[in-house]
Design a protein around this motif. Sequence first.
Motif, mmCIF file in Angstrom:
data_model
loop_
_atom_site.group_PDB
_atom_site.id
_atom_site.type_symbol
_atom_site.label_atom_id
_atom_site.label_comp_id
_atom_site.label_asym_id
_atom_site.label_seq_id
_atom_site.Cartn_x
_atom_site.Cartn_y
_atom_site.Cartn_z
ATOM 1 N N ILE A 75 15.697 80.322 32.182
ATOM 2 C CA ILE A 75 16.190 79.229 33.031
ATOM 3 C C ILE A 75 16.961 78.201 32.203
ATOM 4 O O ILE A 75 18.070 77.794 32.572
ATOM 5 N N PHE A 76 16.388 77.784 31.080
ATOM 6 C CA PHE A 76 17.055 76.786 30.246
ATOM 7 C C PHE A 76 18.340 77.334 29.631
ATOM 8 O O PHE A 76 19.288 76.586 29.417
ATOM 9 N N LEU A 77 18.386 78.630 29.353
ATOM 10 C CA LEU A 77 19.632 79.217 28.851
ATOM 11 C C LEU A 77 20.720 79.199 29.924
ATOM 12 O O LEU A 77 21.871 78.868 29.638
ATOM 13 N N VAL A 78 20.373 79.549 31.134
ATOM 14 C CA VAL A 78 21.366 79.534 32.213
ATOM 15 C C VAL A 78 21.908 78.122 32.412
ATOM 16 O O VAL A 78 23.116 77.922 32.551
ATOM 17 N N ILE A 79 21.024 77.143 32.394
ATOM 18 C CA ILE A 79 21.448 75.753 32.563
ATOM 19 C C ILE A 79 22.172 75.248 31.314
ATOM 20 O O ILE A 79 23.089 74.444 31.403
ATOM 21 N N LEU A 82 18.897 72.943 25.434
ATOM 22 C CA LEU A 82 18.169 73.382 24.224
ATOM 23 C C LEU A 82 18.356 74.885 23.985
ATOM 24 O O LEU A 82 17.421 75.601 23.637
ATOM 25 N N SER A 83 19.568 75.339 24.181
ATOM 26 C CA SER A 83 19.852 76.775 24.125
ATOM 27 C C SER A 83 19.536 77.406 22.783
ATOM 28 O O SER A 83 19.022 78.527 22.729
ATOM 29 N N ARG A 84 19.837 76.723 21.699
ATOM 30 C CA ARG A 84 19.540 77.285 20.377
ATOM 31 C C ARG A 84 18.042 77.519 20.212
ATOM 32 O O ARG A 84 17.617 78.544 19.693
ATOM 33 N N PHE A 85 17.238 76.568 20.642
ATOM 34 C CA PHE A 85 15.774 76.670 20.555
ATOM 35 C C PHE A 85 15.265 77.881 21.341
ATOM 36 O O PHE A 85 14.519 78.706 20.821
ATOM 37 N N TRP A 86 15.662 77.984 22.611
ATOM 38 C CA TRP A 86 15.186 79.078 23.451
ATOM 39 C C TRP A 86 15.713 80.425 22.970
ATOM 40 O O TRP A 86 14.992 81.426 23.018
ATOM 41 N N ALA A 87 16.950 80.458 22.503
ATOM 42 C CA ALA A 87 17.505 81.708 21.979
ATOM 43 C C ALA A 87 16.757 82.155 20.725
ATOM 44 O O ALA A 87 16.492 83.344 20.544
ATOM 45 N N LEU A 88 16.394 81.207 19.873
ATOM 46 C CA LEU A 88 15.622 81.549 18.672
ATOM 47 C C LEU A 88 14.252 82.106 19.044
ATOM 48 O O LEU A 88 13.796 83.099 18.467
ATOM 49 N N LEU A 89 13.593 81.487 20.024
ATOM 50 C CA LEU A 89 12.296 82.000 20.478
ATOM 51 C C LEU A 89 12.432 83.413 21.044
ATOM 52 O O LEU A 89 11.605 84.290 20.748
ATOM 53 N N LEU A 90 13.470 83.642 21.843
ATOM 54 C CA LEU A 90 13.678 84.981 22.405
ATOM 55 C C LEU A 90 13.976 86.007 21.319
ATOM 56 O O LEU A 90 13.463 87.128 21.356
ATOM 57 N N ALA A 91 14.807 85.636 20.348
ATOM 58 C CA ALA A 91 15.116 86.560 19.248
ATOM 59 C C ALA A 91 13.839 86.924 18.493
ATOM 60 O O ALA A 91 13.582 88.100 18.215
#
Length: 151
Positions: A75-79, A82-91
């Motif tokens: 959700i936060f990536l779509v919006i 804090l994209s870098r944070f969420w992308a790092l967690l997903l990676a």
Amino acid sequence: MKKLVKKLLTTHPNIGFSIARLTLGLIIFPHSAQKLFGLFGGYGYSATMETLTMQMGLPSVVAFSVIMIEFFGSIFLVIGILSRFWALLLAGMFVGIIFITQLEHGFFMNWFGNQAGEGYEYSLLIIGLALTIVINGSGKWSIDTLISKKQ
């Protein structure tokens, strides 16, 4: 004609980063909705927690984190917050998925049902998209960009 060629050869990385962010968020969201709410043919929170803890042997805090990172991260990536944070967690999460469940099944996904499990090619795509966002940010069309311009 020369202007058209020049336009076709001109890159717009900020737009590309937005596309990467949106693609990652939109791909992860249905998976998270399966795990959390039972949508899209999923089993829902309780069954997913049971599968991750009882069958896969993950600690409950890790299983809970997987569900929450996928849901809120998508959700936060779509919006674009804090994209870098969420992308790092997903990676990081998908690196863990590769080592815990997919490495033994090889590279290829189980397209034809002839493997005991899924390979790691899908996870590598997710990691690649996520690292693009970690390195380059949210892109032009994001809340992160709007916030950073105001400061």
